[in-house]
Design a protein around this motif. Structure first.
Motif, PDB file in Angstrom:
ATOM      1  N   ARG A  40       1.007  -0.960   0.379  1.00  0.00           N
ATOM      2  CA  ARG A  40       0.126  -0.053  -0.268  1.00  0.00           C
ATOM      3  C   ARG A  40       0.328   1.409  -0.042  1.00  0.00           C
ATOM      4  NH1 ARG A  40      -4.722   0.690   4.837  1.00  0.00           N
ATOM      5  NH2 ARG A  40      -5.077  -1.263   3.501  1.00  0.00           N
ATOM      6  N   SER A  45      -3.009   4.882   1.890  1.00  0.00           N
ATOM      7  CA  SER A  45      -2.870   5.256   2.880  1.00  0.00           C
ATOM      8  C   SER A  45      -3.493   6.692   3.472  1.00  0.00           C
ATOM      9  CB  SER A  45      -1.618   4.940   3.799  1.00  0.00           C
ATOM     10  OG  SER A  45      -1.114   3.901   3.852  1.00  0.00           O
ATOM     11  N   THR A  48      -6.864   6.450   2.062  1.00  0.00           N
ATOM     12  CA  THR A  48      -8.239   5.765   2.820  1.00  0.00           C
ATOM     13  C   THR A  48      -8.262   6.324   4.093  1.00  0.00           C
ATOM     14  OG1 THR A  48      -6.823   4.004   2.416  1.00  0.00           O
ATOM     15  CG2 THR A  48      -7.850   3.815   4.782  1.00  0.00           C
ATOM     16  N   ARG A  65      -6.360   0.034  13.447  1.00  0.00           N
ATOM     17  CA  ARG A  65      -5.608  -1.042  13.053  1.00  0.00           C
ATOM     18  C   ARG A  65      -7.038  -2.049  13.884  1.00  0.00           C
ATOM     19  NH1 ARG A  65      -2.210  -3.562   9.815  1.00  0.00           N
ATOM     20  NH2 ARG A  65       0.030  -2.419   9.318  1.00  0.00           N
ATOM     21  N   SER A 221      -7.136  -1.015  -1.489  1.00  0.00           N
ATOM     22  CA  SER A 221      -7.227  -1.432  -0.003  1.00  0.00           C
ATOM     23  C   SER A 221      -8.168  -1.757   0.079  1.00  0.00           C
ATOM     24  CB  SER A 221      -6.474  -0.316   0.509  1.00  0.00           C
ATOM     25  OG  SER A 221      -7.751   0.449   0.054  1.00  0.00           O
ATOM     26  N   PHE A 223     -11.018  -2.136   3.864  1.00  0.00           N
ATOM     27  CA  PHE A 223     -11.019  -1.813   4.879  1.00  0.00           C
ATOM     28  C   PHE A 223     -12.561  -1.954   5.173  1.00  0.00           C
ATOM     29  CE2 PHE A 223     -10.556   1.192   1.097  1.00  0.00           C
ATOM     30  CZ  PHE A 223     -12.280   1.491   1.484  1.00  0.00           C
ATOM     31  N   GLN A 243     -13.440   3.886  10.466  1.00  0.00           N
ATOM     32  CA  GLN A 243     -13.060   2.788  10.382  1.00  0.00           C
ATOM     33  C   GLN A 243     -11.508   1.624  10.071  1.00  0.00           C
ATOM     34  OE1 GLN A 243     -12.725   4.484   5.629  1.00  0.00           O
ATOM     35  NE2 GLN A 243     -10.465   3.460   5.635  1.00  0.00           N
ATOM     36  N   THR A 244     -11.947   0.817   9.876  1.00  0.00           N
ATOM     37  CA  THR A 244     -10.079  -0.397  10.071  1.00  0.00           C
ATOM     38  C   THR A 244      -9.552  -0.472   9.129  1.00  0.00           C
ATOM     39  OG1 THR A 244     -11.755  -1.960  10.974  1.00  0.00           O
ATOM     40  CG2 THR A 244     -10.983  -0.423  12.626  1.00  0.00           C
ATOM     41  N   GLU A 245      -8.266  -0.611   8.519  1.00  0.00           N
ATOM     42  CA  GLU A 245      -8.358  -1.985   8.858  1.00  0.00           C
ATOM     43  C   GLU A 245      -8.630  -3.339   7.925  1.00  0.00           C
ATOM     44  OE1 GLU A 245      -3.898  -2.197   8.394  1.00  0.00           O
ATOM     45  OE2 GLU A 245      -3.917   0.311   7.409  1.00  0.00           O
ATOM     46  N   SER A 248      -8.010  -8.032   5.477  1.00  0.00           N
ATOM     47  CA  SER A 248      -7.533  -8.028   4.029  1.00  0.00           C
ATOM     48  C   SER A 248      -7.490  -9.576   3.186  1.00  0.00           C
ATOM     49  CB  SER A 248      -6.726  -7.212   3.517  1.00  0.00           C
ATOM     50  OG  SER A 248      -6.710  -5.837   4.705  1.00  0.00           O
TER      51      SER A 248
END
Length: 276
Positions: A40, A45, A48, A65, A221, A223, A243-245, A248
């Motif tokens: 990424r 980032s 995002t 995260r 990405s 999320f 928001q969180t990652e 994936s």
């Protein structure tokens, strides 16, 4: 860090628990579009985060995260697909400023609203002041609009625009195509009452500048966006967002498309209206 223009912060539900996978990836050349797999980028980032800030959950900083809670509610490990299964009803009745509106006053309508709002708040239109203000007036609860506008005006600065490859005023450099898209993968209703709903939307996103010699090529990405919605003026509106990652998936072995192919795809393929 969560920002909600003054509202009390609500915690995100944490996601995690992916199984272990061993994958052999082939070595490739160094061409940014057709070659080496990229992690990424810093611009991905950052936006995002602006997708994050976009909904007031972070100023220009990396999104929080998610944790690693992999517990389940039962011993059945099969995924529950009913949360986003087609219902046969029509929760979206009309559009306001080209944004779906008049959602059903039920769980299906709340989930559909959250998915549609994720799409528009992650769009390239958010980088234009006039378009952004119009979007906020459509999807945000009226009492929160002014605060959202102030927060986002501070986030979408000339310096930020340059970091994602745009001109200082937010316009796209000549010869390039700016890409900012969010695609909902699924929704999960975590709380619901007659006037309030909390919906988590698992998304994938694209961000970057398509064109020859781009220093910010389009990257992807994953999320999860969590929205707190309120039923107001006959529709679901956002009052808080975070928001969180992830989650994936393991990257596949698909070779990245050329800059021209990516730009053409963005121009030729329109987005969707999401309705359960």
């Amino acid at each position: 860090m969560n920002l909600d223009d003054g509202a009390s912060g609500g915690g995100d539900e944490q996601y995690g628990g992916v199984g272990q996978t061993r994958t052999r990836l082939p070595e490739r050349g160094g061409d940014v579009y057709g070659g080496a797999r990229r992690g990424r980028s810093s611009s991905r980032s950052l936006v995002t985060v602006v997708g994050v800030v976009v909904l007031l959950i972070a100023a220009i900083a990396f999104a929080n995260r998610g944790g690693g809670d992999s517990s389940s509610d039962s011993g059945d490990n099969k995924p529950n697909t009913s949360a986003t299964a087609a219902s046969g009803s029509r929760p979206v009745k009309s559009k306001s400023a080209d944004i779906p509106s008049d959602f059903a006053h039920d769980q299906q309508g709340a989930a559909s609203a959250a998915a549609n709002y994720a799409v528009v708040l992650g769009s390239a239109d958010m980088f234009d002041k006039r378009s952004r203000d119009g979007i906020l007036k459509t999807v945000i609860a009226p009492s929160r609009v002014a605060g959202f506008e102030v927060t986002l005006d501070k986030a979408y600065t000339p310096e930020f625009n340059q970091k994602v490859g745009l001109n200082e005023d937010g316009t796209t450099p000549q010869g390039y195509t700016f890409v900012s898209r969010t695609t909902p993968i699924g929704t999960k209703l975590t709380a619901f009452s007659a006037g309030k709903a909390t919906v988590a939307v698992w998304c994938s996103g694209l961000l970057g500048l398509a064109g020859q010699n781009s220093t910010n090529p389009v990257t992807s990405s994953w999320f999860t966006i969590t929205m707190q919605l309120q039923w107001t003026s006959g529709d679901w509106k956002i009052v808080q967002h975070s928001q969180t990652e992830g989650p994936s998936p393991v990257p596949g072995d698909d070779r990245a498309s050329s800059a021209d192919d990516m730009a053409q795809a963005v121009e030729e393929y329109g987005g969707f209206t999401y309705a359960r």
